[in-house]
Design a protein around this motif. Sequence first.
Motif, PDB file in Angstrom:
ATOM      1  N   GLY A   1       0.882  -1.237  -0.195  1.00 38.00           N
ATOM      2  CA  GLY A   1      -0.125   0.166   0.058  1.00 38.00           C
ATOM      3  C   GLY A   1       0.869   1.022  -0.281  1.00 38.00           C
ATOM      4  N   ASP A   2       0.135   2.192   0.186  1.00 36.80           N
ATOM      5  CA  ASP A   2       1.206   3.408  -0.214  1.00 36.80           C
ATOM      6  C   ASP A   2       2.049   3.886  -1.552  1.00 36.80           C
ATOM      7  OD1 ASP A   2       1.245   6.471   0.244  1.00 36.80           O
ATOM      8  OD2 ASP A   2       1.202   5.828   2.637  1.00 36.80           O
ATOM      9  N   ASN A   3       1.863   3.476  -2.591  1.00 31.24           N
ATOM     10  CA  ASN A   3       2.659   3.281  -3.343  1.00 31.24           C
ATOM     11  C   ASN A   3       2.032   4.624  -4.959  1.00 31.24           C
ATOM     12  OD1 ASN A   3       4.835   2.305  -3.610  1.00 31.24           O
ATOM     13  ND2 ASN A   3       3.962   0.734  -2.316  1.00 31.24           N
ATOM     14  N   HIS A   4       2.747   4.697  -5.330  1.00 31.34           N
ATOM     15  CA  HIS A   4       1.611   5.869  -7.022  1.00 31.34           C
ATOM     16  C   HIS A   4       1.317   4.944  -7.590  1.00 31.34           C
ATOM     17  CE1 HIS A   4       4.981   8.981  -5.475  1.00 31.34           C
ATOM     18  NE2 HIS A   4       4.023   8.555  -4.297  1.00 31.34           N
ATOM     19  N   LEU A   5       0.625   3.602  -7.178  1.00 30.76           N
ATOM     20  CA  LEU A   5      -0.095   2.589  -8.495  1.00 30.76           C
ATOM     21  C   LEU A   5      -0.554   2.685  -9.388  1.00 30.76           C
ATOM     22  CD1 LEU A   5       1.697  -0.728  -8.497  1.00 30.76           C
ATOM     23  CD2 LEU A   5       0.016  -1.269  -6.955  1.00 30.76           C
ATOM     24  N   VAL A   6      -0.277   2.778 -10.526  1.00 23.83           N
ATOM     25  CA  VAL A   6      -1.953   3.181 -11.622  1.00 23.83           C
ATOM     26  C   VAL A   6      -1.775   1.864 -12.322  1.00 23.83           C
ATOM     27  CG1 VAL A   6      -1.158   5.835 -11.634  1.00 23.83           C
ATOM     28  CG2 VAL A   6       0.256   4.175 -13.368  1.00 23.83           C
ATOM     29  N   LEU A   7      -1.008   0.744 -12.444  1.00 23.05           N
ATOM     30  CA  LEU A   7      -1.401  -0.486 -13.372  1.00 23.05           C
ATOM     31  C   LEU A   7      -0.561  -1.747 -11.926  1.00 23.05           C
ATOM     32  CD1 LEU A   7      -2.269  -2.047 -15.801  1.00 23.05           C
ATOM     33  CD2 LEU A   7      -0.536  -1.438 -16.925  1.00 23.05           C
ATOM     34  N   VAL A   8      -1.925  -2.387 -12.264  1.00 19.33           N
ATOM     35  CA  VAL A   8      -0.958  -3.871 -11.857  1.00 19.33           C
ATOM     36  C   VAL A   8      -1.557  -4.563 -13.641  1.00 19.33           C
ATOM     37  CG1 VAL A   8      -1.630  -6.243 -10.769  1.00 19.33           C
ATOM     38  CG2 VAL A   8      -2.027  -3.527  -9.602  1.00 19.33           C
ATOM     39  N   SER A   9      -0.333  -5.243 -13.644  1.00 18.46           N
ATOM     40  CA  SER A   9      -0.772  -6.168 -14.995  1.00 18.46           C
ATOM     41  C   SER A   9      -0.794  -7.225 -14.488  1.00 18.46           C
ATOM     42  CB  SER A   9       1.277  -5.920 -15.260  1.00 18.46           C
ATOM     43  OG  SER A   9       1.840  -7.079 -14.792  1.00 18.46           O
ATOM     44  N   ASP A  10      -1.834  -8.152 -16.033  1.00 10.54           N
ATOM     45  CA  ASP A  10      -2.047  -8.818 -15.484  1.00 10.54           C
ATOM     46  C   ASP A  10      -1.555 -10.349 -14.821  1.00 10.54           C
ATOM     47  OD1 ASP A  10      -4.669  -8.164 -16.746  1.00 10.54           O
ATOM     48  OD2 ASP A  10      -4.085  -9.149 -18.812  1.00 10.54           O
ATOM     49  N   ARG A  11       0.026 -10.474 -14.715  1.00 13.87           N
ATOM     50  CA  ARG A  11       0.609 -11.315 -14.724  1.00 13.87           C
ATOM     51  C   ARG A  11       1.657 -11.083 -13.638  1.00 13.87           C
ATOM     52  NH1 ARG A  11       0.343 -12.154 -20.139  1.00 13.87           N
ATOM     53  NH2 ARG A  11      -0.953 -13.935 -20.681  1.00 13.87           N
TER      54      ARG A  11
ATOM     55  N   ASP B   1     -19.693  -6.316 -12.548  1.00 12.97           N
ATOM     56  CA  ASP B   1     -19.859  -8.002 -11.967  1.00 12.97           C
ATOM     57  C   ASP B   1     -18.334  -8.896 -12.400  1.00 12.97           C
ATOM     58  OD1 ASP B   1     -22.778  -7.036 -11.952  1.00 12.97           O
ATOM     59  OD2 ASP B   1     -23.306  -7.823 -13.724  1.00 12.97           O
ATOM     60  N   HIS B   2     -18.443  -9.600 -11.741  1.00  9.54           N
ATOM     61  CA  HIS B   2     -17.677 -10.379 -11.796  1.00  9.54           C
ATOM     62  C   HIS B   2     -16.492 -10.232 -11.650  1.00  9.54           C
ATOM     63  CE1 HIS B   2     -20.758 -13.598 -12.615  1.00  9.54           C
ATOM     64  NE2 HIS B   2     -20.861 -12.804 -13.257  1.00  9.54           N
ATOM     65  N   SER B   3     -15.911  -8.881 -10.317  1.00 12.60           N
ATOM     66  CA  SER B   3     -14.593  -8.509  -9.988  1.00 12.60           C
ATOM     67  C   SER B   3     -13.397  -9.198  -9.472  1.00 12.60           C
ATOM     68  CB  SER B   3     -14.677  -7.546  -9.213  1.00 12.60           C
ATOM     69  OG  SER B   3     -15.664  -6.520 -10.141  1.00 12.60           O
ATOM     70  N   PHE B   4     -14.144 -10.870  -8.879  1.00 11.73           N
ATOM     71  CA  PHE B   4     -13.265 -11.594  -7.787  1.00 11.73           C
ATOM     72  C   PHE B   4     -13.327 -12.601  -8.145  1.00 11.73           C
ATOM     73  CE2 PHE B   4     -14.817  -7.662  -5.299  1.00 11.73           C
ATOM     74  CZ  PHE B   4     -13.236  -7.182  -5.335  1.00 11.73           C
TER      75      PHE B   4
ATOM     76  N   LEU C   1      -4.901   3.465  -7.961  1.00 18.52           N
ATOM     77  CA  LEU C   1      -5.526   2.190  -8.699  1.00 18.52           C
ATOM     78  C   LEU C   1      -6.792   3.017  -9.520  1.00 18.52           C
ATOM     79  CD1 LEU C   1      -5.067  -0.872  -7.323  1.00 18.52           C
ATOM     80  CD2 LEU C   1      -4.455  -0.211 -10.274  1.00 18.52           C
ATOM     81  N   THR C   2      -7.758   2.424 -10.685  1.00 14.54           N
ATOM     82  CA  THR C   2      -9.385   2.807 -10.566  1.00 14.54           C
ATOM     83  C   THR C   2      -9.518   1.781 -11.129  1.00 14.54           C
ATOM     84  OG1 THR C   2      -8.406   3.217 -13.060  1.00 14.54           O
ATOM     85  CG2 THR C   2      -8.230   5.452 -11.388  1.00 14.54           C
ATOM     86  N   GLY C   3      -9.637   0.973 -11.170  1.00 10.72           N
ATOM     87  CA  GLY C   3     -10.582  -0.733 -11.456  1.00 10.72           C
ATOM     88  C   GLY C   3      -9.657  -1.536 -10.599  1.00 10.72           C
ATOM     89  N   ILE C   4     -10.556  -2.614 -10.547  1.00  8.83           N
ATOM     90  CA  ILE C   4      -9.698  -3.613  -9.733  1.00  8.83           C
ATOM     91  C   ILE C   4      -9.011  -4.785 -10.607  1.00  8.83           C
ATOM     92  CG2 ILE C   4     -10.322  -5.597  -8.357  1.00  8.83           C
ATOM     93  CD1 ILE C   4     -13.084  -4.093  -7.432  1.00  8.83           C
ATOM     94  N   PRO C   5      -8.080  -5.539 -10.201  1.00 11.52           N
ATOM     95  CA  PRO C   5      -7.807  -5.654 -11.509  1.00 11.52           C
ATOM     96  C   PRO C   5      -7.519  -7.110 -11.457  1.00 11.52           C
ATOM     97  CG  PRO C   5      -5.682  -5.061  -9.239  1.00 11.52           C
ATOM     98  CD  PRO C   5      -7.213  -4.534  -8.922  1.00 11.52           C
ATOM     99  N   THR C   6      -8.344  -7.701 -12.117  1.00 16.20           N
ATOM    100  CA  THR C   6      -9.472  -8.735 -11.736  1.00 16.20           C
ATOM    101  C   THR C   6      -8.441  -9.283 -11.976  1.00 16.20           C
ATOM    102  OG1 THR C   6     -11.515  -7.348 -12.179  1.00 16.20           O
ATOM    103  CG2 THR C   6     -11.337 -10.153 -12.318  1.00 16.20           C
ATOM    104  N   GLN C   7      -8.037  -9.936 -13.559  1.00 18.00           N
ATOM    105  CA  GLN C   7      -6.726 -10.755 -14.086  1.00 18.00           C
ATOM    106  C   GLN C   7      -5.870 -10.939 -12.910  1.00 18.00           C
ATOM    107  OE1 GLN C   7      -8.235 -12.575 -16.331  1.00 18.00           O
ATOM    108  NE2 GLN C   7      -9.600 -11.188 -16.704  1.00 18.00           N
ATOM    109  N   ALA C   8      -5.091  -9.949 -12.090  1.00 15.89           N
ATOM    110  CA  ALA C   8      -3.771  -9.888 -12.113  1.00 15.89           C
ATOM    111  C   ALA C   8      -4.647 -11.256 -10.247  1.00 15.89           C
ATOM    112  CB  ALA C   8      -3.613  -9.187 -11.291  1.00 15.89           C
ATOM    113  N   LEU C   9      -5.060 -11.173  -9.536  1.00 11.37           N
ATOM    114  CA  LEU C   9      -5.851 -10.979  -8.941  1.00 11.37           C
ATOM    115  C   LEU C   9      -6.293 -12.747  -8.739  1.00 11.37           C
ATOM    116  CD1 LEU C   9      -7.852  -8.408  -7.208  1.00 11.37           C
ATOM    117  CD2 LEU C   9      -6.329  -9.215  -6.348  1.00 11.37           C
TER     118      LEU C   9
END
Length: 605
Positions: A170-180, A227-230, A198-206
Amino acid sequence: MAARTLLDAPLTWMCFWPLLLLLLIPVALLVESGWSCPSRCNCLSQDKVVSCNGRHLTAVPGGIPPDSEFLDLSHNRLRTLHQGMFSRLRALKELDLSRNFLSNIEPGAFNGLQKLMTLRLKRNRLKIILADFFTGLPNLTVLDISENKIVVFMDYSFQDLSNLKKLEAGDNHLVLVSDRAFSGLQGLRQLTLEKCNLTGIPTQALSLLCHLVELRFKVLNISIIPDHSFQKLPHLKVLEIHRWPFLTALAPRSLSDLNITSLSITSCNLSVIPYEAIKHLAYLRFLDLSHNPISMIHGRRLVDLLRLQEFHLTGGRLVTIQAKAFQGLNHFRLLNVSGNDLQTLEESVFHSVGNLEVLRLDGNPLACDCRLLWIVRRRRRLNFEAQQPACATPLTVEGKVFQEFSEILPGHFTCRKSEIRDKTPQAVSVEEGGQATLTCKSEGDPPPTVSWLSPRKIPFHARQKGRIHVLPNGTLEIRHALLQDSGPYRCVASNIAGNDTLVAHLHVHASTPLWNDSFLWNNLSLLNASDAFHPFFLDIGTMVGVLAIGFVPFLCSVSICFLLIFLWSKGKGNVKHLVIESAPRWPRGYKAVSRRRRTAPKKPR
């Protein structure tokens, strides 16, 4: 005197020898075990701890004992971790590099740390996590990279950490979590992402974290949970969402793939409990929706949460908990609704008050009437967690906590039945399209709620909006009245002490059209009688129509109408019909022939 001093010298040395031996024994043991301590650090040989905390170090000091298990290098000025710089410390189990100036970690910097289990890199200046940063750490279970300047998690950033159990990012400048990005973290149990961009939930990475148990998202600007975020998180038990100021609702199937036991959505902007999103969570035991602008808990909407034990909604705008709100919840034992705007809490809210163990009602403007009598009677068995509820009304008991009521005195915790003050028969007549009002003024303690029943048995309540609605004072307002609105309307004023009713009649009569049908057909008959144009005078209705729509539009519309009527009257009896008769097939090159004939109008029989 000199001789006496010389004689006493051996005695003095003999007295100090035991103390000197005590000081030399630990040194001898350190030398024998290979322990030595850097000059700017503190060492605890028995615990194998080396602390170099806050010593303004710009490099890792030499002379650290190779069998050290804990090394604290936090609060220093380290900027780069070079390859193999910890290779001698093969017994190290915990390494703390927090609060330095680290911006670069060379590949292989942690080589040799086969036994390292905890690595803390909190509050540094890391901007990117590359795939080879954490090679050589096969047994790492805890990694803290929070409070850095990391912008993106690249693919395979943590691929060598197969035994990692907890990741604090947490508490980073994170804007993207790539899918892998989380590929390789097969054993991860806890993940925290907070205070990033982050402006969206990284569903694929999770979805790669198949053994994740706890997931925490805190202080984010995400505005929607689709829908189906997790997906593919079969072992997830705890989901925490905290301080998402733009989150106003959850999609109906946003949590549909989860079997969690604890859900917290706190300090967001939910105005309604997300019933559709949570109704399938049959294993949910803990639900916290605190610090949301939720005003009501509806009846019978949580019935599918069969295992729910605790419900928290503190610091909100809760005004009403409807009857049977917790119906069917046999295991329900704790309700915390402190710090809201509740005036009462009725016994009918619960499936069984016998199961209730903890009740927090403090911080609400409670009206101490018969609706709260059940709490006072159970006050010695209920746990208020040292926060006793207090009366706000009536004035005779204002500020008095429930524990002070040693016995129920006459006049305390009583109610007065609903009563409609004016029962004079009402018969309201209104023209179609007009507005009608039916009054129903009531009183009682607590103040009664007023509802109306239409002639077609349709109920109308104060919170409903539409053409027909109930005003706060109990008046039924009907806008744009229709003929079918006519009939008897029943007003019902009700509170916990009883009901009272009133019947009012509404008659909606048809409105007189501005263009009278007889007027139109009379003029049509004149035109049919002869082809000549006969002038006529405007009646009162026509004059009103002229004034309503304007003189010029009126003349235009009248001119068009009379033109059509004139053409119709001229052509009456002289209609020409075009008849196309079928013809037999002709050889190629010939065309079908059509005959046009004039047919006379049929004579009336």
